[in-house]
Design a protein around this motif. Structure first.
Motif: not given
Length: 153
Positions: A89-94, A98-104, A125-127
């Motif tokens: 879940g942490g990897v998916i969230g990262i 990251s993708t949303v931050a770069v696009i925004a 923190v996720s783990v």
């Protein structure tokens, strides 16, 4: 005409900087609160998933315990499973964040790429949340009586 003393306002740069710092700190506190609530909800979700997993695998736990598995072996199995689930879940969230931050950032016109330390901290923190909230279901599984677990339907 009418008399009004509010025709002009004098302010210096320090007062503007102070008000900006106050707004920034308030926004930071709001975001920290939202992140804390999100972590709590995610942890409760991991705990529920693990409790369902323990319930569904009660017979398996009974078989393992009757064949000589120790309490720590059962604990380790479920804690690792909780850590793995939260790591995924942490990897998916990262990746998503990251993708949303770069696009925004490109839309706004700024360079918004997450740092390696921020990515590492968020993954850690996720783990940690997964292992912390997965400990109770793992403890429940490890405490099961083998005879009762084998009888469970």
């Amino acid at each position: 005409m009418f008399q009004n003393s509010d025709y002009y306002n004098v302010s210096d740069m320090q007062s503007i900087v102070d008000s900006m710092n106050e707004m920034t700190s308030m926004m930071t506190m709001v975001l920290v609160g939202i992140a804390g609530i999100s972590l709590l909800v995610g942890g409760i979700g991991i705990m529920n998933i693990m409790l369902v997993s323990v319930t569904e695998r009660t017979r398996e736990i009974g078989i393992r315990k009757s064949l000589g598995a120790k309490r720590r072996d059962i604990m380790r199995q479920f804690v690792i499973e909780a850590g793995t689930t939260s790591a995924l879940g942490g990897v998916i969230g990262i990746v998503f964040g990251s993708t949303v931050a770069v696009i925004a950032g490109k839309i706004i016109g700024i360079n918004a790429s997450p740092s390696v330390s921020a990515i590492g901290l968020s993954f850690g923190v996720s783990v940690f949340i997964g292992v912390f909230f997965g400990f109770m279901p793992a403890n429940k599984a490890a405490k099961l009586n083998p005879i009762d677990a084998l009888r469970y339907d």
